[in-house]
Design a protein around this motif. Structure first.
Motif, PDB file in Angstrom:
ATOM      1  N   LEU A 123       0.834  -1.297   0.109  1.00  0.00           N
ATOM      2  CA  LEU A 123      -0.071  -0.070   0.000  1.00  0.00           C
ATOM      3  C   LEU A 123       0.796   1.266   0.005  1.00  0.00           C
ATOM      4  CD1 LEU A 123      -2.606  -1.254   2.567  1.00  0.00           C
ATOM      5  CD2 LEU A 123      -3.103  -0.828   0.178  1.00  0.00           C
ATOM      6  N   ARG A 124       2.345   1.407   0.161  1.00  0.00           N
ATOM      7  CA  ARG A 124       3.193   2.315  -0.107  1.00  0.00           C
ATOM      8  C   ARG A 124       2.779   3.260   1.003  1.00  0.00           C
ATOM      9  NH1 ARG A 124       4.643   2.825  -6.346  1.00  0.00           N
ATOM     10  NH2 ARG A 124       4.037   0.833  -7.029  1.00  0.00           N
ATOM     11  N   THR A 125       2.672   2.588   2.146  1.00  0.00           N
ATOM     12  CA  THR A 125       2.403   3.690   3.408  1.00  0.00           C
ATOM     13  C   THR A 125       2.860   3.208   4.623  1.00  0.00           C
ATOM     14  OG1 THR A 125       0.379   4.766   4.600  1.00  0.00           O
ATOM     15  CG2 THR A 125       0.085   2.316   3.867  1.00  0.00           C
ATOM     16  N   ASP A 126       2.810   4.321   5.634  1.00  0.00           N
ATOM     17  CA  ASP A 126       3.650   3.849   6.853  1.00  0.00           C
ATOM     18  C   ASP A 126       2.670   3.715   7.972  1.00  0.00           C
ATOM     19  OD1 ASP A 126       3.228   6.435   6.982  1.00  0.00           O
ATOM     20  OD2 ASP A 126       5.170   6.998   7.269  1.00  0.00           O
ATOM     21  N   TYR A 127       1.254   3.638   7.585  1.00  0.00           N
ATOM     22  CA  TYR A 127       0.067   3.593   8.557  1.00  0.00           C
ATOM     23  C   TYR A 127      -1.088   3.080   7.952  1.00  0.00           C
ATOM     24  CZ  TYR A 127      -1.966   7.907   7.033  1.00  0.00           C
ATOM     25  OH  TYR A 127      -2.627   8.581   6.434  1.00  0.00           O
ATOM     26  N   ILE A 128      -1.970   2.281   8.839  1.00  0.00           N
ATOM     27  CA  ILE A 128      -3.061   1.865   8.192  1.00  0.00           C
ATOM     28  C   ILE A 128      -4.109   2.333   9.262  1.00  0.00           C
ATOM     29  CG2 ILE A 128      -4.479  -0.349   8.104  1.00  0.00           C
ATOM     30  CD1 ILE A 128      -2.136  -0.543   6.324  1.00  0.00           C
ATOM     31  N   ASP A 129      -5.257   3.050   8.635  1.00  0.00           N
ATOM     32  CA  ASP A 129      -6.183   3.416   9.505  1.00  0.00           C
ATOM     33  C   ASP A 129      -6.993   2.527  10.365  1.00  0.00           C
ATOM     34  OD1 ASP A 129      -5.839   6.653   8.860  1.00  0.00           O
ATOM     35  OD2 ASP A 129      -6.103   5.548   6.869  1.00  0.00           O
ATOM     36  N   LEU A 130      -7.491   1.244   9.540  1.00  0.00           N
ATOM     37  CA  LEU A 130      -8.301   0.365  10.133  1.00  0.00           C
ATOM     38  C   LEU A 130      -7.722  -1.021   9.702  1.00  0.00           C
ATOM     39  CD1 LEU A 130     -10.814  -0.640  11.682  1.00  0.00           C
ATOM     40  CD2 LEU A 130     -12.119  -0.199   9.395  1.00  0.00           C
ATOM     41  N   TYR A 183       1.366  -2.723  17.542  1.00  0.00           N
ATOM     42  CA  TYR A 183       1.506  -1.741  16.146  1.00  0.00           C
ATOM     43  C   TYR A 183       0.597  -0.433  16.583  1.00  0.00           C
ATOM     44  CZ  TYR A 183       5.187  -4.157  13.803  1.00  0.00           C
ATOM     45  OH  TYR A 183       6.460  -4.735  13.394  1.00  0.00           O
ATOM     46  N   GLN A 184      -0.444  -0.916  17.094  1.00  0.00           N
ATOM     47  CA  GLN A 184      -1.353   0.258  17.383  1.00  0.00           C
ATOM     48  C   GLN A 184      -0.684   1.279  18.302  1.00  0.00           C
ATOM     49  OE1 GLN A 184      -5.113  -0.717  19.461  1.00  0.00           O
ATOM     50  NE2 GLN A 184      -6.229   0.908  18.303  1.00  0.00           N
ATOM     51  N   LYS A 185      -0.016   0.736  19.376  1.00  0.00           N
ATOM     52  CA  LYS A 185       0.827   1.738  20.193  1.00  0.00           C
ATOM     53  C   LYS A 185       1.768   2.635  19.540  1.00  0.00           C
ATOM     54  CE  LYS A 185       0.154  -0.322  24.803  1.00  0.00           C
ATOM     55  NZ  LYS A 185       0.007  -1.574  24.631  1.00  0.00           N
ATOM     56  N   LYS A 186       2.346   1.913  18.312  1.00  0.00           N
ATOM     57  CA  LYS A 186       3.476   2.501  17.804  1.00  0.00           C
ATOM     58  C   LYS A 186       2.724   3.410  16.850  1.00  0.00           C
ATOM     59  CE  LYS A 186       6.407  -1.429  17.592  1.00  0.00           C
ATOM     60  NZ  LYS A 186       7.062  -2.639  16.995  1.00  0.00           N
ATOM     61  N   GLY A 187       1.501   3.452  16.504  1.00  0.00           N
ATOM     62  CA  GLY A 187       0.875   4.620  15.697  1.00  0.00           C
ATOM     63  C   GLY A 187       0.897   4.084  14.447  1.00  0.00           C
TER      64      GLY A 187
END
Ligand code: SF4
Ligand code: SF4
Length: 338
Positions: A96-103, A131-135
């Motif tokens: 997804l070429r991203t460093d975070y997933i919203d959901l 991983y949620q704690k890491k944002g």
């Protein structure tokens, strides 16, 4: 476009979202055009999955080019264990070429035993919460084809969203949607067009959005025309008229209970039959008065319903418990000409 709050995530998302299954069929530039059109029509929520083949990679290309931050992005994984889900998550982030997933959602959790593994000591939930704690993960959800399982999942208090099918022929989820809303859990509707079996897209989506327990419906789309038609339901929110409701229900009633939602979970067939395509061709034959075309398309398939060896593998994977073997025999009776 009507916007709704996705439960306790507080994400403000469009009432029509972008379902990521069909996009796997297009190329990168088409994926970009679809995402741009979706955004122009007011969509800001995208749902994909590790299991949707090229979907994540194509979306990753499109989002990098168009702007990742313009969308609330959801993906999901069938992994149930700590190590398994981390491997999947890292693949999703890369694709997804991203460093975070919203959901991040646990995909197609079928049974209490399955959920117990997810929530156990070496389970996937523990890893995702780290991983949620890491944002890196913002919110955690769950998807299922079982109302019973979702009732249990809601009671755990661990999930911010549920995802379940809903359309004029599958309304058994209404009580669990109500319970979800009462618990401030977002409700994502999959299969809003019954897997493409109901062609009246706009009416179907308006029917779904009338239910205020629903947050978002996510029809799968791979053409600009579909995006324009489907987003009309969210851009011009109106209750169905009596006549529209009658038309929609008449269409839905032709389907009965035993119909394929094209989810693809039955794949791979032991002998290579493209199972949902058999039922699509049958639908063209029985419902759309396109008999000659349906027969010629069916006969042009190298491997088709008549080749089923009745091993039963597909039936054990179908979340709707469809009697696929018997249904394929019916397809051959309708379409076979040999
Ligand atoms: S039962 Fe038939 S359709 Fe199903 S996997 Fe076996 S061969 Fe394929
Ligand atoms: S037969 Fe069942 S598993 Fe296969 S696509 Fe249809 S609904 Fe899904």
């Amino acid at each position: 476009m009507e916007k709704r709050i996705l439960g306790r995530t507080n994400f403000e998302i469009s009432a029509i979202g972008f379902g990521g299954i069909p996009i796997q069929r297009v190329d990168e530039e088409t994926a970009y055009e679809l995402i741009a059109e979706a955004y122009n029509q007011g969509i800001n929520f995208i749902d994909t999955a590790r299991g949707y083949m090229e979907s994540e990679s194509l979306l990753g290309y499109a989002l990098e080019k168009f702007g990742r931050d313009k969308f609330i992005l959801a993906t999901k994984s069938m992994a149930r264990t700590y190590d398994g889900v981390l491997e999947e998550l890292n693949t999703s982030l890369k694709n997804l070429r991203t460093d975070y997933i919203d959901l991040f959602q646990f995909h197609n959790v079928r049974t209490k035993e399955d959920l117990d593994i997810v929530m156990g000591e070496n389970g996937a939930l523990k890893a995702i919460k780290e991983y949620q704690k890491k944002g890196i993960i913002k919110e955690i959800g769950i998807t299922s084809h079982s109302v019973d399982l979702l009732n249990i999942a809601i009671d755990t208090g661990e999930f911010s969203t549920i995802q379940y099918p809903y359309n004029p022929v599958e309304n058994q989820g209404e009580p669990v949607f109500k319970k979800a809303r009462e618990n401030n859990i977002g409700v994502i509707v999959m299969k809003p067009l019954a897997g493409g079996a109901i062609p009246k897209g706009e009416l179907c989506l308006r029917y779904i959005l009338e239910n205020k327990d629903v947050t978002v419906a996510i029809p799968g789309m791979d053409t600009v025309e579909q995006i324009i038609e489907n987003t009309r339901a969210g851009n011009d929110m109106r209750s169905l008229t009596d006549e529209e409701r009658r038309d929609l229900m008449a269409e839905a009633n032709t389907l009965g209970d035993e119909f394929c939602r094209r989810c693809g979970y039955c794949a791979p067939c032991t002998v290579g039959i493209d199972i949902p395509s058999q039922f699509i061709m049958e639908g063209y034959y029985t419902r759309y008065n396109l008999q000659d075309w349906a027969v010629s398309r069916y006969e042009a398939m190298d491997i088709r319903a008549k080749d089923c060896i009745e091993c039963g593998e597909c039936e054990s994977r179908c979340p709707y418990d469809l009697p696929i073997i018997e249904m394929l025999k019916r397809v051959e009776r309708n379409l076979g000409r040999e």
